[in-house]
Design an enzyme around this catalytic site. Structure first.
Site, short mmCIF file in Angstrom:
data_model
loop_
_atom_site.label_atom_id
_atom_site.label_comp_id
_atom_site.label_asym_id
_atom_site.label_seq_id
_atom_site.Cartn_x
_atom_site.Cartn_y
_atom_site.Cartn_z
N THR A 1 -14.94 -31.24 -99.86
CA THR A 1 -14.71 -32.42 -99.00
C THR A 1 -14.63 -33.65 -99.90
O THR A 1 -13.70 -34.47 -99.79
CB THR A 1 -15.83 -32.58 -97.96
OG1 THR A 1 -16.04 -31.34 -97.29
CG2 THR A 1 -15.53 -33.65 -96.95
N ARG B 1 -23.87 -21.54 -101.45
CA ARG B 1 -24.94 -21.20 -100.50
C ARG B 1 -25.98 -22.32 -100.44
O ARG B 1 -26.69 -22.46 -99.43
CB ARG B 1 -25.61 -19.89 -100.89
CG ARG B 1 -24.77 -18.67 -100.56
CD ARG B 1 -25.57 -17.41 -100.74
NE ARG B 1 -24.82 -16.24 -100.30
CZ ARG B 1 -25.36 -15.05 -100.07
NH1 ARG B 1 -26.64 -14.85 -100.24
NH2 ARG B 1 -24.62 -14.05 -99.68
N VAL B 2 -26.10 -23.07 -101.51
CA VAL B 2 -27.02 -24.21 -101.49
C VAL B 2 -26.27 -25.46 -101.94
O VAL B 2 -25.86 -25.57 -103.09
CB VAL B 2 -28.25 -23.96 -102.40
CG1 VAL B 2 -29.16 -25.18 -102.42
CG2 VAL B 2 -29.03 -22.73 -101.94
N LYS B 3 -26.03 -26.34 -100.97
CA LYS B 3 -25.36 -27.61 -101.27
C LYS B 3 -26.18 -28.76 -100.69
O LYS B 3 -26.56 -29.69 -101.38
CB LYS B 3 -23.98 -27.70 -100.58
CG LYS B 3 -23.03 -26.57 -100.85
CD LYS B 3 -21.71 -26.86 -100.12
CE LYS B 3 -20.92 -25.59 -99.95
NZ LYS B 3 -19.63 -25.81 -99.28
N LYS C 1 -31.12 -33.56 -83.46
CA LYS C 1 -32.50 -33.83 -83.01
C LYS C 1 -32.81 -35.31 -83.15
O LYS C 1 -33.43 -35.93 -82.30
CB LYS C 1 -33.48 -32.99 -83.86
CG LYS C 1 -34.93 -33.38 -83.63
CD LYS C 1 -35.90 -32.48 -84.33
CE LYS C 1 -37.32 -33.04 -84.16
NZ LYS C 1 -38.35 -32.07 -84.46
N HIS D 1 -8.54 -12.01 -50.10
CA HIS D 1 -9.96 -11.63 -50.17
C HIS D 1 -10.20 -10.50 -51.16
O HIS D 1 -10.90 -9.54 -50.87
CB HIS D 1 -10.49 -11.26 -48.78
CG HIS D 1 -10.40 -12.41 -47.82
ND1 HIS D 1 -11.24 -13.50 -47.90
CD2 HIS D 1 -9.55 -12.65 -46.81
CE1 HIS D 1 -10.91 -14.36 -46.96
NE2 HIS D 1 -9.88 -13.87 -46.28
N GLY E 1 -0.68 -16.83 -46.65
CA GLY E 1 -1.78 -17.49 -47.35
C GLY E 1 -2.34 -16.64 -48.49
O GLY E 1 -3.47 -16.84 -48.93
N ASN F 1 -14.84 1.86 -50.07
CA ASN F 1 -14.05 3.08 -50.15
C ASN F 1 -12.58 2.77 -49.88
O ASN F 1 -12.29 2.08 -48.91
CB ASN F 1 -14.52 4.10 -49.14
CG ASN F 1 -15.86 4.72 -49.54
OD1 ASN F 1 -16.15 4.86 -50.71
ND2 ASN F 1 -16.66 5.08 -48.55
N ASP G 1 -12.80 15.71 -43.17
CA ASP G 1 -12.38 14.82 -42.07
C ASP G 1 -11.48 13.64 -42.49
O ASP G 1 -10.50 13.33 -41.80
CB ASP G 1 -13.61 14.31 -41.28
CG ASP G 1 -14.72 13.74 -42.16
OD1 ASP G 1 -14.51 13.64 -43.39
OD2 ASP G 1 -15.79 13.40 -41.62
N1 LIG Z 1 -25.29 -24.26 -98.10
C1 LIG Z 1 -25.27 -25.53 -97.85
O1 LIG Z 1 -26.15 -26.23 -98.25
C2 LIG Z 1 -24.16 -26.10 -97.08
N2 LIG Z 1 -24.11 -27.37 -96.70
C3 LIG Z 1 -22.98 -27.57 -96.01
N3 LIG Z 1 -22.30 -26.41 -95.93
C4 LIG Z 1 -21.00 -26.21 -95.31
O2 LIG Z 1 -20.03 -26.38 -96.31
C5 LIG Z 1 -18.79 -26.79 -95.73
C6 LIG Z 1 -18.23 -27.92 -96.53
O3 LIG Z 1 -18.21 -27.60 -97.88
P1 LIG Z 1 -17.08 -28.19 -98.80
O4 LIG Z 1 -17.18 -29.66 -98.65
O5 LIG Z 1 -17.38 -27.69 -100.15
O6 LIG Z 1 -15.75 -27.64 -98.29
C7 LIG Z 1 -19.11 -27.19 -94.31
O7 LIG Z 1 -18.52 -26.22 -93.48
C8 LIG Z 1 -20.63 -27.16 -94.23
O8 LIG Z 1 -21.05 -26.73 -92.96
C9 LIG Z 1 -23.01 -25.47 -96.58
N4 LIG Z 1 -22.60 -24.20 -96.72
C10 LIG Z 1 -23.12 -23.10 -96.17
O9 LIG Z 1 -24.16 -22.83 -95.79
#
Ligand SMILES: NC(=O)c1ncn([C@@H]2O[C@H](COP(=O)(O)O)[C@@H](O)[C@H]2O)c1NC=O
Length: 523
Positions: free
Chosen positions: A39, A66-68, A139, A284, A313, A427, A477
């Site tokens: 992005t 997986r971790v961003k 939230k 119906h 109808g 039936n 029947d």
């Molecule tokens: N792992 C993370 O920390 C994480 N944080 C955001 N995302 C997802 O990553 C996508 C965006 O990633 P990018 O900007 O790299 O295309 C979004 O769909 C967002 O929901 C993640 N991806 C999956 O869990």
């Protein structure tokens, strides 16, 4: 303070639709943008100033994405309540900036599964960080606006320019955000329960240990089955872009009612059971006529002729485009709804001469793809759809149990009657001639009355017609009502403990009778 100015935004989107316009608008208004990997890369490409999320967290995006954003600096920024002095102090002490806006949409898990991707790819498309952020921001809607749908980007710009979203708007956005993650999680949980990690019972029976149906309200209806009942239409989440009545386009006429939908669904079920041009006229939820013909206009003429009185109808479905000839016919008959896969040029103009007729275009329903649900007190019954491909549905699989074998024309009528009787509430006894219904006995609590009703409705046309019974004759029947009236051949499942007596009655009457071995109750 109800309005919350937008000064800092976190954008992390898989679907980049409308991203550039959104970012230009935010940047122009002086909003600081923080973004994840691709992005941020896209925004840099188009010269929008952006802070990489890594610079906020001080931690690299790792493990292949997986971790961003799974970091306290992100989540504290999303969860801090700006009206809470303690929260503000904590942010200050830790040097964490709060977010006023979160724009996020998720990895396309459902689409990846639908495309038949490998299990590993499907797992990888389960978004973890996105839902965590969306839920956090939602939230904390008292401080943060969460936008999960690109369709809402114009409104984001308007809000930024006018000093921020009002609290009521942020609440609505939060409601949409939670609906988004709930539908997403339901899809993931369903996939685990059905495909990836089914329990033993699911493996054996095909019924998962978890069931979730999510949907979006697409219409509120004037009332339900009766005026004192409330009603609305929800389109299934899993089915969102799919075929079927809930996604039909209405071309003309008054708003669809609850009963219109129920009848139109029955009509579609009946019409699309046939490969040949077929028209079904429903009242119906029962047919007052079903027929196939050389073309759709002929099919409708034959279906209408079955019971013109009841067709007044009615709701009509066709499995072929509505031709001009069909439109002329239907325009002469008071019809509540006409539902069809298409309308040929000129057909709509003819039909709209009638102010009130509702015209719907529908993509053919894929009934096999969905389980049928029925609410009972305290729960839901699920069953696979009753399709016309059960082993006993093909005449070649039928057993001749009485009389001479049917010739081609007679067998075609019996095959038609057998398909058509599936559309009749049990039936059910259905009489047909020339591949059109001539008498329908529906919804009776015994088979003799169903037979009597079919015979009465057929009148003179009963003589020489063929009969179909949705379930076996428990006694001779019911069959005798048909043979006495002149029915010359019957198709029925067989399998009663008194089959011998039923067959003997058929032999005595000199009629042909086939047993299908398959039952088609419809309640
Ligand atoms: N792992 C993370 O920390 C994480 N944080 C955001 N995302 C997802 O990553 C996508 C965006 O990633 P990018 O900007 O790299 O295309 C979004 O769909 C967002 O929901 C993640 N991806 C999956 O869990």
């Amino acid at each position: 303070m109800s309005q919350q100015p937008i000064r800092r935004a976190l954008i992390s989107v898989y679907d980049k639709t409308g991203l550039e316009e959104l970012a230009y608008g935010l940047a122009e208004a002086g909003v600081e943008i923080v973004s994840t990997g691709s992005t941020a890369a896209r925004l840099t490409e188009v010269d929008v100033p952006v802070t990489a999320v890594e610079d906020v967290t001080g931690f690299p995006e790792v493990l292949g994405g997986r971790v961003k954003t799974l970091h306290p600096r992100v989540h504290a920024g999303l969860l801090a309540d700006r009206a809470d002095a303690g929260h503000r102090t904590t942010l200050e002490e830790l040097g964490i900036g709060g977010f006023d806006l979160l724009v996020s949409n998720l990895y396309p898990f459902q689409e990846t599964v639908a495309a038949g991707a490998s299990l590993g790819e499907c797992i990888e498309k389960i978004d973890i960080g996105g839902p965590a952020m969306i839920r956090a921001g939602a939230k904390n809607h008292s401080s943060v606006a969460v936008v999960v749908d690109p369709a809402g980007y114009d409104e984001v710009i308007e809000a930024v320019q006018s000093g921020g979203y009002e609290l009521e708007q942020r609440k609505r956005l939060a409601a949409q955000a939670f609906a988004h993650t709930a539908a997403y999680d339901a899809a993931v949980a369903t996939w685990f329960a059905t495909t990836y990690a089914p329990d033993e019972v699911a493996v054996e029976t095909g019924w998962p240990d978890f069931y979730a149906e999510t949907g979006h309200r697409t219409a509120t209806l004037r009332y339900g089955e009766n005026p004192h009942q409330r009603a609305a239409l929800y389109r299934g989440g899993g089915d969102a872009a799919g075929p079927g009545l809930a996604g039909a386009e209405q071309l003309h006429g008054k708003e669809m009612s609850y009963n219109n939908y129920v009848d139109a669904d029955s009509a579609l079920r009946a019409a699309f059971d046939f490969a040949e041009p077929c028209a079904a006229v429903i009242k119906h939820a029962n047919p007052c006529g079903i027929a196939v013909g050389a073309d759709i206009a002929e099919a409708h003429r034959k279906a209408h002729a079955c019971d013109p009185l009841s067709a007044f109808g009615g709701v009509i479905a066709t499995n072929r485009p509505v031709s001009v000839a069909l439109a002329e016919q239907v325009a002469e008959i008071f019809t509540e709804v006409l539902v069809a896969p298409e309308y040929e040029a000129g057909a709509v103009e003819i039909l709209t001469r009638k102010k009130n007729i509702r015209l719907l275009v529908v993509s053919p329903p894929d009934r096999a793809a969905r389980s049928e649900e029925r609410a009972i007190s305290g729960g839901t019954l699920l069953q696979s759809a009753d399709m016309v491909d059960a082993p006993g549905d093909v005449p070649s699989a039928w057993q001749l149990v009485a009389g001479p074998a049917a010739d081609e024309a007679l067998l075609a009528d019996l095959a038609f009657a057998w398909r058509a009787v599936r559309a009749v509430k049990s039936n059910a006894i259905l009489l047909a001639a020339d591949r059109a219904t001539v008498g329908v006995g529906m919804g009776q609590v015994n088979r003799v009355d169903a037979a009597q009703l079919a015979v009465t409705r057929a009148g003179d046309r009963v003589s020489g017609s063929v009969g179909a019974s949705d379930a076996f004759f428990p006694f001779p029947d019911g069959l005798e009502v048909l043979t006495r009236a002149g029915v010359r051949a019957v198709v029925q499942p067989g399998g009663s403990v008194r089959d011998e007596a039923v067959v003997a009655a058929a032999e005595e009457a000199g009629i042909t009778m086939y047993a299908t071995g398959t039952r088609h109750f419809y309640h």
